[in-house]
Scaffold this active site. Structure first.
Site, PDB file in Angstrom:
ATOM      1  N   ARG A 193     103.585  95.994  59.499  1.00 44.53           N
ATOM      2  CA  ARG A 193     102.984  97.148  59.867  1.00 44.53           C
ATOM      3  C   ARG A 193     104.207  97.976  60.756  1.00 44.53           C
ATOM      4  O   ARG A 193     104.592  97.425  61.812  1.00 44.53           O
ATOM      5  CB  ARG A 193     102.037  96.631  60.989  1.00 44.53           C
ATOM      6  CG  ARG A 193     101.283  97.859  61.822  1.00 44.53           C
ATOM      7  CD  ARG A 193     100.288  97.264  62.618  1.00 44.53           C
ATOM      8  NE  ARG A 193      99.489  98.472  63.359  1.00 44.53           N
ATOM      9  CZ  ARG A 193      99.919  98.941  64.431  1.00 44.53           C
ATOM     10  NH1 ARG A 193     100.713  98.294  64.776  1.00 44.53           N
ATOM     11  NH2 ARG A 193      99.247  99.927  65.049  1.00 44.53           N
ATOM     12  N   SER A 220      90.244  98.941  58.905  1.00 50.20           N
ATOM     13  CA  SER A 220      90.076  98.899  60.447  1.00 50.20           C
ATOM     14  C   SER A 220      88.717  99.556  60.843  1.00 50.20           C
ATOM     15  O   SER A 220      88.350 100.795  60.295  1.00 50.20           O
ATOM     16  CB  SER A 220      90.992  99.412  61.418  1.00 50.20           C
ATOM     17  OG  SER A 220      92.427  99.065  61.018  1.00 50.20           O
ATOM     18  N   LYS A 271      99.040  98.836  70.031  1.00 48.67           N
ATOM     19  CA  LYS A 271      98.382 100.208  68.997  1.00 48.67           C
ATOM     20  C   LYS A 271      98.390 101.409  69.822  1.00 48.67           C
ATOM     21  O   LYS A 271      97.642 101.614  71.057  1.00 48.67           O
ATOM     22  CB  LYS A 271      97.065  99.855  68.380  1.00 48.67           C
ATOM     23  CG  LYS A 271      96.960 100.897  67.462  1.00 48.67           C
ATOM     24  CD  LYS A 271      95.615 100.440  66.766  1.00 48.67           C
ATOM     25  CE  LYS A 271      94.991 101.364  65.571  1.00 48.67           C
ATOM     26  NZ  LYS A 271      94.452 100.781  64.604  1.00 48.67           N
TER      27      LYS A 271
END
Ligand code: TZP
Ligand code: MG
Length: 215
Positions: A42, A111, A140
C-alpha cells in the site's frame, strides 16, 4: 467460495512512511521470515515505476514463501506482477468493474465501513472485505470516523465472505476485536513501527492462534 484466509489470522500491510526508515523490500523480507500469511502493498505517493519495481521483488519473495500478495489500488501493477489479488476502497474503481479486469482467479478485497457497503461488496464479487476503521487510526488519510466493534459484529453474523478487521488495532486492544468475532486482523503502525518486525508478528500470531488474547 475461495477460502482465501484459511489459517491466516494476521493481515500485514507495507507502507514505507510508517516503517521507521526501512525499505518495503526489507520489511517484506522480515514479514515473510516471521511467517506472515498475507501481505498487502500500500503506497499512496510513490511513482508507478518505483511501485512496479518493488512489487516485482515482493511478488518473487512472497511466491517463494507461499504468502498471499495483495496490491492496494494499482490493478495494472497487480496484473503485471501476477500478484494474488487487489484491494480497493469505496472511492476507487467499483468492485464490479475491477472484477471484470482481474478475472475470476485473482482475489478481490474491498474496504467497507457500513452494512450497506458490505452487502454491496458481496454482490459485486468481492472475495473478502476490510471492516473498519474499528478504532481511531492516524495511518489513513481521509478516513471516516471509527465504526467501532458494532459493525464488526454485524459482519461476523451476517456476511459470509472473509473479513479483515482494521484501524487502530494494537497488541493491547486486539483481544476485544477477537472477542467481537474477528477471524483476521490487520495492524499497520503496530507492526511497521516496531523495531523487531519478526518478533512482533510471531508474538501476535502465536497469541491469536493459542487464544491467549481472545477474551
Ligand atoms: N483502512 C482502514 S483503517 C486503515 C486502512 C488502510 C489504516 C490502519 O492503520 P493502523 O495503523 O493499524 O491504524
Ligand atoms: Mg484505495
Amino acid at each position: 467460495m475461495k477460502d482465501i484466509f484459511a489459517g491466516k489470522n494476521l493481515y500485514c500491510i507495507l507502507g514505507e512512511e510508517f516503517s521507521l526508515g526501512r525499505s518495503n523490500i526489507y520489511v517484506a523480507e522480515q514479514m515473510v521470515k516471521a511467517g506472515a500469511g498475507i501481505i498487502q502493498y500500500r503506497e499512496k505517493d510513490k511513482k508507478k515505476l518505483n511501485k512496479l519495481d518493488e512489487c516485482r521483488k515482493i511478488r518473487s519473495l512472497t511466491k517463494e514463501a507461499g504468502t498471499l500478495f495483495i496490491i492496494n489500488d494499482d490493478i495494472d501493477i497487480a496484473l503485471l506482477t501476477k500478484a494474488d489479488g487487489v484491494h480497493v476502497g469505496q472511492d476507487d474503481l467499483p468492485a464490479k468493474e475491477v472484477r471484470k479486469l482481474i478475472g475470476d482467479e485473482m482475489v478481490l478485497g474491498v474496504s467497507t465501513h457500513s452494512p450497506e457497503q458490505a452487502l454491496a461488496a458481496v454482490s459485486d464479487g468481492a472475495d473478502y472485505i476490510g471492516t473498519g476503521p474499528i478504532f481511531k487510526t492516524f495511518t489513513k488519510k481521509d478516513v471516516c470516523a471509527p465504526v467501532g466493534l458494532g459493525y464488526l459484529e454485524y459482519v461476523v453474523k451476517n456476511i459470509q465472505i472473509p473479513h479483515v478487521a482494521i484501524g487502530g488495532i494494537k497488541e493491547s486492544n486486539v483481544g476485544a476485536v477477537l472477542a467481537a468475532g474477528a477471524r483476521c486482523v490487520c495492524m499497520v503502525t503496530e507492526i511497521l513501527g516496531s523495531n523487531d518486525i519478526v518478533a512482533i508478528i510471531r508474538r501476535i500470531t502465536d497469541k491469536i492462534d493459542n487464544g491467549v488474547i481472545r477474551k
